[in-house]
Design an enzyme around this catalytic site. Structure first.
Site, short mmCIF file in Angstrom:
data_model
loop_
_atom_site.label_atom_id
_atom_site.label_comp_id
_atom_site.label_asym_id
_atom_site.label_seq_id
_atom_site.Cartn_x
_atom_site.Cartn_y
_atom_site.Cartn_z
N LYS A 168 -64.44 -1.77 20.67
CA LYS A 168 -65.60 -0.89 20.91
C LYS A 168 -65.11 0.54 21.04
CE LYS A 168 -64.68 0.00 25.47
NZ LYS A 168 -64.30 1.34 25.99
N VAL A 184 -53.70 -2.56 22.28
CA VAL A 184 -53.48 -3.01 23.66
C VAL A 184 -53.48 -1.80 24.59
CG1 VAL A 184 -51.89 -4.20 25.21
CG2 VAL A 184 -52.17 -5.00 22.85
N ALA A 185 -54.19 -1.91 25.71
CA ALA A 185 -54.27 -0.83 26.71
C ALA A 185 -54.68 0.48 26.06
CB ALA A 185 -52.93 -0.68 27.44
N ALA A 221 -61.32 -1.97 24.74
CA ALA A 221 -61.81 -3.25 25.27
C ALA A 221 -61.16 -4.46 24.62
CB ALA A 221 -63.33 -3.34 25.19
N GLY A 222 -59.88 -4.35 24.25
CA GLY A 222 -59.20 -5.49 23.66
C GLY A 222 -59.10 -6.68 24.60
N GLY A 223 -58.75 -6.43 25.85
CA GLY A 223 -58.68 -7.53 26.82
C GLY A 223 -60.05 -8.14 27.08
N SER A 224 -61.06 -7.29 27.16
CA SER A 224 -62.43 -7.78 27.36
C SER A 224 -62.88 -8.61 26.17
CB SER A 224 -63.38 -6.60 27.57
OG SER A 224 -63.06 -5.90 28.75
N ALA A 225 -62.52 -8.16 24.96
CA ALA A 225 -62.86 -8.92 23.76
C ALA A 225 -62.24 -10.31 23.81
CB ALA A 225 -62.40 -8.17 22.51
N ASP A 256 -66.70 -4.58 30.81
CA ASP A 256 -66.86 -4.43 29.37
C ASP A 256 -67.02 -5.77 28.64
OD1 ASP A 256 -66.64 -1.71 29.54
OD2 ASP A 256 -64.57 -1.59 28.85
#
Length: 300
Positions: free
Chosen positions: A10, A96-97, A101-105, A137
């Site tokens: 996002k 990453v970081a 919103a990679g972790g949220s994805a 997120d």
């Protein structure tokens, strides 16, 4: 049997931030746009819960139960009285970081994948409720498209988008901690009257019309001064993108990824090429939005 779910990154085309609440969170008016950079999350039955990851910067992804994908499996399993005996593999392509919103994805992807694998038939409302429990997120990663997030960003209202918007993303040489950026926002705002966050009607109209020039005049990020305070070199990247012809340049979310709006795909390619040669960033990607939210891939 395995299930694979594709989930988008996002960009925050507006991030209005209110003062810190008593619980430490901040009220937001967060206009999300999903873009076509994707992680793929595959779940397979296993003797125990485990997480693996491959792709760019995969070594920075936690593989224990702090990973949002693992947490998603744990929450759904607990609600259904199941053992979370699943292998979660993340094929990483979202930075990453990077404030995208990679972790949220990955959390949303694992939740949808485990729901399909286990046949739990969770309703959309329950899935969104679990997403909100996982993080601010995560609900948008499930929904995709475009949406206005209020509260902590987890209360979503879908938004109309009248066209395709083309973006260039420049990844920095190091990460930025989202909590640290919010702390710096609070520090910079000490003694100031911070207004309640409100979505820009001009920006919402630009999205609905599919007008990149109008959108360029309306994008904003209240966290950008804090991100630049902690990572001053980002100003050079923003300047390089503007000089390359981007319609707008801003820090994406809490950063450190910087986002550049282009008029069309050809313009985006030119901006990306110039940024790659500028020496102000580590890697550059192009993507268009809106993109679809968490989607089970065929063959699952």
């Amino acid at each position: 049997m395995s299930v694979t779910v594709r989930v988008p990154a996002k960009v925050n085309v507006q991030l209005a931030v209110g003062a810190a609440r008593p619980d430490g969170y901040h009220d937001l008016a967060n206009v999300f746009l999903a873009v076509g950079l994707y992680d793929e999350v595959t779940v397979t039955p296993s003797d125990e819960l485990r997480v693996t990851c491959a792709g760019p910067d995969a070594d920075q992804v936690p593989l224990d139960r702090t990973n949002l994908a693992a947490r998603a499996a744990l929450v759904l399993a607990e609600r259904r009285g199941l053992e979370p005996s699943v292998h979660i593999h993340i094929a990483k392509d979202i930075p990453v970081a990077g404030g995208m919103a990679g972790g949220s994805a990955d959390g949303a992807g694992a939740l949808v994948a485990c729901d399909a694998l286990w046949g739990t038939d969770a309703s959309r409302e329950e899935l969104l409720d679990i997403c909100a429990e996982l993080g601010s997120d995560v609900p948008f990663s499930l929904v995709g498209g475009a949406a206005l997030g209020t509260g902590r960003g987890e209360k979503l209202r879908p938004l109309e988008v009248g066209g395709t918007f083309h973006w260039v993303f420049a990844m920095a040489g190091r990460g930025l901690s989202t909590p640290a950026v919010f702390r710096e926002f609070d520090r910079l705002g000490e003694g100031l009257d911070i207004p309640a966050p409100v979505a820009s009607q001009e920006l919402l109209d630009a999205l609905a019309k599919g007008d990149p020039d109008a959108l360029a005049g309306a994008v904003s990020n209240d966290l950008q001064p804090a991100a630049l305070s902690l990572f001053p070199e980002l100003a050079d990247t923003l300047a390089a993108g503007r000089a390359a012809g981007a319609l707008a340049a801003l820090v994406s979310g809490s950063g450190p990824t910087t986002a550049f709006l282009a008029r069309d795909a050809e313009s985006a390619a030119r901006v990306a090429e110039t940024l790659r040669a500028s020496g102000t960033c580590r890697t550059v990607r192009t993507a268009a939005g809106p993109a679809q939210g968490a989607t089970v891939l065929p063959g699952a």
